[in-house]
Design a protein around this motif. Structure first.
Motif, PDB file in Angstrom:
ATOM      1  N   ARG A 151       1.333  -8.090  -8.792  1.00 30.42           N
ATOM      2  CA  ARG A 151       2.412  -7.994  -8.087  1.00 30.42           C
ATOM      3  C   ARG A 151       2.781  -9.018  -6.940  1.00 30.42           C
ATOM      4  N   GLY A 210       4.544   0.020  -0.783  1.00 33.47           N
ATOM      5  CA  GLY A 210       4.529  -1.081  -1.616  1.00 33.47           C
ATOM      6  C   GLY A 210       4.867  -0.712  -2.860  1.00 33.47           C
ATOM      7  N   ALA A 222       0.837  -1.091   0.132  1.00 35.36           N
ATOM      8  CA  ALA A 222      -0.364  -0.015   0.247  1.00 35.36           C
ATOM      9  C   ALA A 222       0.794   1.307  -0.087  1.00 35.36           C
ATOM     10  N   GLY A 248      -4.026  -7.841  -1.546  1.00 34.53           N
ATOM     11  CA  GLY A 248      -5.136  -6.833  -2.608  1.00 34.53           C
ATOM     12  C   GLY A 248      -5.257  -5.514  -1.401  1.00 34.53           C
ATOM     13  N   ALA A 259       0.432  -6.400  -0.123  1.00 32.77           N
ATOM     14  CA  ALA A 259      -0.665  -6.058  -0.614  1.00 32.77           C
ATOM     15  C   ALA A 259       0.227  -5.180  -1.628  1.00 32.77           C
ATOM     16  N   LEU A 260       0.023  -5.662  -2.854  1.00 30.71           N
ATOM     17  CA  LEU A 260       0.687  -4.712  -4.206  1.00 30.71           C
ATOM     18  C   LEU A 260       0.048  -4.818  -4.744  1.00 30.71           C
ATOM     19  N   GLY A 261      -0.739  -5.052  -4.281  1.00 33.94           N
ATOM     20  CA  GLY A 261      -2.412  -5.674  -6.442  1.00 33.94           C
ATOM     21  C   GLY A 261      -2.100  -6.805  -6.676  1.00 33.94           C
ATOM     22  N   LEU A 262      -2.579  -7.201  -7.966  1.00 38.32           N
ATOM     23  CA  LEU A 262      -2.518  -8.204  -8.256  1.00 38.32           C
ATOM     24  C   LEU A 262      -1.920  -7.633 -10.034  1.00 38.32           C
ATOM     25  N   ASP A 313      -6.112  -0.811   2.812  1.00 38.62           N
ATOM     26  CA  ASP A 313      -6.537   0.211   3.026  1.00 38.62           C
ATOM     27  C   ASP A 313      -7.961  -0.236   4.092  1.00 38.62           C
TER      28      ASP A 313
HETATM   29  N1  UDP Z   1       0.135  -1.289  -3.959  1.00 37.37           N
HETATM   30  C1  UDP Z   1       1.012  -1.889  -3.597  1.00 37.37           C
HETATM   31  N2  UDP Z   1       2.011  -1.540  -5.179  1.00 37.37           N
HETATM   32  C2  UDP Z   1       1.922  -1.610  -6.723  1.00 37.37           C
HETATM   33  C3  UDP Z   1       0.421  -1.408  -6.827  1.00 37.37           C
HETATM   34  C4  UDP Z   1      -0.093  -1.628  -5.644  1.00 37.37           C
HETATM   35  O1  UDP Z   1       0.844  -1.236  -2.794  1.00 37.37           O
HETATM   36  O2  UDP Z   1       2.912  -1.173  -6.900  1.00 37.37           O
HETATM   37  C5  UDP Z   1      -1.826  -1.483  -3.249  1.00 37.37           C
HETATM   38  C6  UDP Z   1      -2.514   0.298  -3.237  1.00 37.37           C
HETATM   39  O3  UDP Z   1      -1.789   1.222  -2.657  1.00 37.37           O
HETATM   40  C7  UDP Z   1      -3.353  -1.154  -2.706  1.00 37.37           C
HETATM   41  C8  UDP Z   1      -3.640  -2.236  -3.082  1.00 37.37           C
HETATM   42  O4  UDP Z   1      -1.814  -2.623  -3.758  1.00 37.37           O
HETATM   43  O5  UDP Z   1      -2.704  -0.527  -1.094  1.00 37.37           O
HETATM   44  C9  UDP Z   1      -4.214  -3.193  -4.071  1.00 37.37           C
HETATM   45  O6  UDP Z   1      -4.052  -1.802  -5.253  1.00 37.37           O
HETATM   46  P1  UDP Z   1      -5.329  -3.086  -6.887  1.00 37.37           P
HETATM   47  O7  UDP Z   1      -6.390  -2.192  -5.401  1.00 37.37           O
HETATM   48  O8  UDP Z   1      -5.341  -1.543  -7.631  1.00 37.37           O
HETATM   49  O9  UDP Z   1      -5.099  -3.495  -6.491  1.00 37.37           O
HETATM   50  P2  UDP Z   1      -5.839  -5.585  -6.797  1.00 37.37           P
HETATM   51  O10 UDP Z   1      -7.837  -4.497  -7.102  1.00 37.37           O
HETATM   52  O11 UDP Z   1      -5.500  -4.926  -8.785  1.00 37.37           O
HETATM   53  O12 UDP Z   1      -5.449  -6.168  -6.176  1.00 37.37           O
END
Ligand code: UDP
Length: 194
Positions: free
Chosen positions: A165, A136, A109, A186, A160-163, A190
């Motif tokens: 990642r 993240g 995040a 995910g 929690a890096l999103g997918l 947040d």
């Molecule tokens: N996030 C992060 N690094 C990244 C991209 C996303 O830490 O390079 C975090 C983002 O801040 C959030 C979480 O990953 O806290 C989920 O992000 P998002 O909702 O975009 O992801 P998704 O729904 O694709 O899993």
């Protein structure tokens, strides 16, 4: 105890069963494991990206985090017992960690969200040891992050890096670790940050 949908084997247990049978024993024995909380986006991404699909297939547990997955399983006459939401799983894990005094690393995040999530956990779950935390936005190959998480000796590592990642990071660096329940979570940090 697995239902296969689009080449991905989903855990077919209730959340309680999954925690009791799979996660808690790993924590008690200090064994590592990799959990994917597979929402429909993850399943769709795996469908179009073979390398990502293999990462998901190599995880120890893929849990069905989406009602669409539960419905699809029903249509395929292989019903899943229940949807396990990643956020709920994390909350239960933090509760368990609080009871047992386990430690948790918070990876991911934006920096201010990460700090807020950690502060919220400190307040709500005072017996959880904050093993460490880091935002993240770093390069997936950055070994200093891996070192920091390893040094922390965390029992639970929330990623929690999103997918894609978060799953790629865990898959790429998993071999460095001897212990730790690793979960791609995910937007959960947040959510915890409020
Ligand atoms: N996030 C992060 N690094 C990244 C991209 C996303 O830490 O390079 C975090 C983002 O801040 C959030 C979480 O990953 O806290 C989920 O992000 P998002 O909702 O975009 O992801 P998704 O729904 O694709 O899993």
């Amino acid at each position: 105890n697995v239902v296969t949908i689009m080449d991905i084997g989903f855990v077919n247990k209730t959340k309680e069963e999954f925690l009791r049978d799979c996660v808690k024993p790993r924590l008690e024995n200090e064994e590592k494991c990799f959990i994917v909380t597979a929402n429909p986006e993850i399943v769709m991404k795996a469908r179009e990206d073979q390398a990502y699909k293999e990462v998901i297939q190599e995880a120890d547990y893929v849990i069905p985090d989406g009602i669409g997955i539960v419905k699809a399983a029903g249509w395929m006459k292989q019903p899943l017992k229940e949807r396990i939401a990643g956020f709920d799983l994390v909350v239960d894990l933090l509760q368990y960690a609080n009871e047992r005094g386990l430690s948790c690393y918070f990876l991911g995040a934006q920096a201010h969200v990460n700090e807020k999530a950690v502060a919220a956990v400190r307040k709500e779950y005072p017996n959880v040891t904050i093993a460490g935390n880091h935002h993240g936005f770093f390069d997936l190959d950055d070994l200093s992050i891996v070192e920091a998480v390893k040094e922390s000796n965390a029992d639970i590592v929330l990623v929690a890096l999103g997918l894609p990642r978060q799953e790629l990071w865990i898959n790429q660096h998993y071999h460095h670790f001897h212990k730790g329940v690793f979960i791609g979570v995910g937007g959960t940090l947040d959510g915890l940050a409020g």
